[in-house]
Design a protein around this motif. Structure first.
Motif, short mmCIF file in Angstrom:
data_model
loop_
_atom_site.label_atom_id
_atom_site.label_comp_id
_atom_site.label_asym_id
_atom_site.label_seq_id
_atom_site.Cartn_x
_atom_site.Cartn_y
_atom_site.Cartn_z
N GLY C 125 0.83 -1.20 0.00
CA GLY C 125 0.00 0.00 0.00
C GLY C 125 0.86 1.25 0.00
N GLN C 126 0.40 2.28 -0.70
CA GLN C 126 1.13 3.56 -0.76
C GLN C 126 1.24 4.17 0.63
N PHE C 127 0.44 3.66 1.55
CA PHE C 127 0.33 4.19 2.91
C PHE C 127 1.03 3.26 3.90
N MET C 128 1.73 2.27 3.42
CA MET C 128 2.33 1.27 4.31
C MET C 128 3.85 1.37 4.32
N SER C 129 4.41 1.00 5.46
CA SER C 129 5.87 0.88 5.55
C SER C 129 6.29 -0.46 4.96
N GLY C 154 5.70 2.34 -4.86
CA GLY C 154 5.89 3.71 -4.41
C GLY C 154 5.07 4.02 -3.18
N THR C 155 5.43 5.13 -2.55
CA THR C 155 4.85 5.54 -1.28
C THR C 155 4.39 6.99 -1.41
N MET C 156 3.29 7.29 -0.76
CA MET C 156 2.73 8.64 -0.80
C MET C 156 3.77 9.67 -0.34
N PHE C 157 3.88 10.76 -1.09
CA PHE C 157 4.83 11.82 -0.72
C PHE C 157 4.14 13.15 -1.01
#
Lengths: 259, 259, 259, 259
Positions: C125-129, C154-157
């Motif tokens: 998830g884009q919201f997960m570590s 990818g991760t939310m930025f």
């Protein structure tokens, strides 16, 4: 009056006339609303994105205008300093020395400000947690100065946006009186043209959220002509809108004080 | 009463006794304060981090308890659904169908909820901008259902923290009535043990900032014994603290309404 | 060949001709470079921002095309599923079931996929570590299926950007073989028009950084005409550029394997 | 040798013996690997979180040690400056003046550094986009100095973590030679004890991703006893691990150069 205090003025001192005109207006409004007022103006802008941005009218000239505002309207003043050597010079003219957010980790600068005996207003770095401001306050106290303030001016949220973390207000009030810098918190940095943008339509939203949470002071940049202000025009409050905003905030704070 | 409304209850329906006990308490408080109340409870927890987390007592059993709460106290109820096939089933028992934040981009689920004719409460994804919720609301309206709500439950801020962007409230209120989910907004996800943490000490801070900015409703998870709640105990409000919190918020909203 | 493997194909199965045309091209390239290849195509797009976005050509029709690709070129295939009920259906046609990033916390869906005995590709998830993916993998294993993969997309930025955290690759490889989804990692979500943007000029930058760090596989969406692809055109790789990219990556991996 | 260059040394100059010992070791390794080497050491640490952190052994004393390293091993040196008045002083002793990340927006400081005619190494602020570094480079060039470098040291990612955005490398290389500061990029700031943490286990991951993407130089802080280093011990590379790391990186760069 048990009210919040207000740091307010233009971003930069562009000249005597504009400074006096803004001060006169804000003094009238804050007297009326019983808001303790500190006139704010930068004597130089040292941290512009672009080298061709406006940086000031001359240090001494600008500082003298700050003193004139103080004497004319009997209000304290605040300005920001950028090198340790600025501290003593600015302290001759103003009552509060402000440490810019980018510079709040520079120990020499913080200590130089503390050593003047003036109030030291420490802006929280956009890259810092509320908890980390504890150490900045401690540097002022370790220099023998008990008058530190903290000012929140938003936190980095991706490259081109900032966000205010309201959990930070009760957190930072444990360390020192805490001010919310409403207008800089609404900046949108790193825009492609090299000039910071903003969301001035959200000024009242952010200000209310601070006032209802017992912030000690507000910081608002204002101008009678933001579109032509020499810096930060994109996120300033138009002077015409200040009274309406503050009236609402005073009413909210009165209710909060009664809870 | 021109007041905000409240979605409130335990995270999960753990059984009939606890549901009725919580509802009874909240009904008493909200009647007193003239706050329109919607009882909240999940009939299953489908999105736990760990497979050994509590997921529910059985779908039909939990939904029947929701109906019993509704009939016993004459209050509407809300529950969250996780697959399109849940929509019609849950709509037999409750008044508001809630789309979880992780699932708000699943068109099939949103449309299935909209087709029931019930109110559809769309949680803003932690990964979404306030502006992006416009499209989620439009999906409900395109299905012929005008009753969409939006609920903000915080936004990702690094791996292990969430933040509430209060600029989102006026933004999202342009699209639909907007609720602030205070307790989930204070979660701290991705903790190393696989169980979400939280900052319940900040509940009043976040709630006040929403109420002073005209949020239409609040969402608060509560329990008489958060430490032993079967899910989300780390960020719930203790039931004993609900009345004091809501009293403050009602006073603040009254002032805001008068501005 | 000790090489990385490749999940590659169009975003959505738009029809048989385009699927076969893309597969034929990629098979030729990957055979040549000795890259194990899995053909990728979505049989439905359930999570579009806007309701008027393309969602698919029909589930069964699309799944049959996936099977035809597999039989024609003797390659395994992967598709994503969105509800537990999709799992058994899709498993009739493909070799790898992919759990979309928004849905990777939905236990029912993950377990349904695991129960088919197929490889389960879990998108972070884009919201997960990265660390939180340990729990998702565990859900697959607890269902008795040892074949879990993780894919980073990818991760939310901030609201409108994503970032790849390369610290996540060695971290997640502790839990399961790890794939880097290069093209989705370069999305720029929440754009004001409701259609996701992208940075396809950065595909090789991100791919190289993954390959040099021993990622087990790459995921790349490609099309012979990205501008007219029915979804995700903004961040796809043009098919004409695939061979050059993969040649470079194979050379880099060969060096890394020799260290 | 068409190789990357290396800025490497301890965080702070703690004394002559340690500086010479580190330099001797690094010179031997880099000579062997044909890596152009610049010895790095801070002559004062002006931006510690806590006032009781180590700040230096005295400016002139430390600068003289830098000169001695340069003369002893015939290598150029780099140090960071914090006020405009530092520039001319430090330029007497070193070859590269480095502008700390927090200070890169301070025009006076950047211009003072540029005016010395030395190479100016501009660290990207943790709060800045890669694109915004264009303006910082322009300030150096506008002062008539064409020798600007950019160094990336990571970007804020929530309060207590940093992330490296590898899209920034090709972006910033358009403006100036670009260095990747591997060890500071792995800092974890704002830890509750007021001392920055780190992830030194990820040094090779980040370094490889930079080298494979044509970064011009690497910046690595090293010490023969990181646990007892007077600053930044939490994210330094142990000197014993430098040769193995650099050997791998040279092999990777050689392959990249051949593509």
């Amino acid at each position: 009056s048990n009210n919040f205090f207000l740091l307010c003025g233009p971003c930069a001192i562009e000249g005597e006339d504009m400074a006096l005109r803004i001060a006169e207006n804000v003094v009238k409004i804050t007297d009326n609303l019983k808001i303790p007022y500190v006139f704010k103006g930068s004597f130089k802008k040292a941290n512009r994105s672009r080298i061709d941005s406006f940086t000031g009218i001359g240090n001494e000239k600008a500082l003298k205008i700050l003193r004139k505002v103080s004497e004319t309207f009997d209000v304290p003043t605040v300005t920001d300093i950028h090198e340790a050597s600025d501290a003593a010079m600015a302290a001759e003219y103003v009552d509060v020395l402000q440490i810019p957010a980018f510079l709040v980790r520079q120990t020499d600068l913080v200590v130089a400000a503390a050593n003047t005996g003036k109030v030291v207003n420490l802006k929280k770095g956009q890259f810092m947690s509320p908890e980390a401001m504890k150490h900045a306050v401690q540097k002022v106290k370790d220099a023998g100065n008990e008058q530190a303030w903290i000012t929140d001016r938003g936190t980095m949220f991706g490259y081109q946006d900032m966000i205010v973390d309201f959990r930070g207000i009760p957190t930072m009030r444990q360390y020192a009186p805490t001010v919310l810098d409403v207008t800089h918190s609404l900046q949108q940095p790193n825009q492609s043209i090299g000039v910071t943008g903003g969301r001035p339509d959200m000024i009242e939203t952010i200000a209310r959220a601070g006032i209802v949470n017992n912030v000690d002071g507000l910081f608002i940049e204002t101008h009678f002509d933001p579109a032509n202000a020499k810096s930060d025009g994109a996120n300033m409050l138009h002077l015409d809108n200040l009274e309406g905003l503050l009236s609402n905030l005073v009413a909210i704070r009165k209710t909060v004080n009664s809870l």
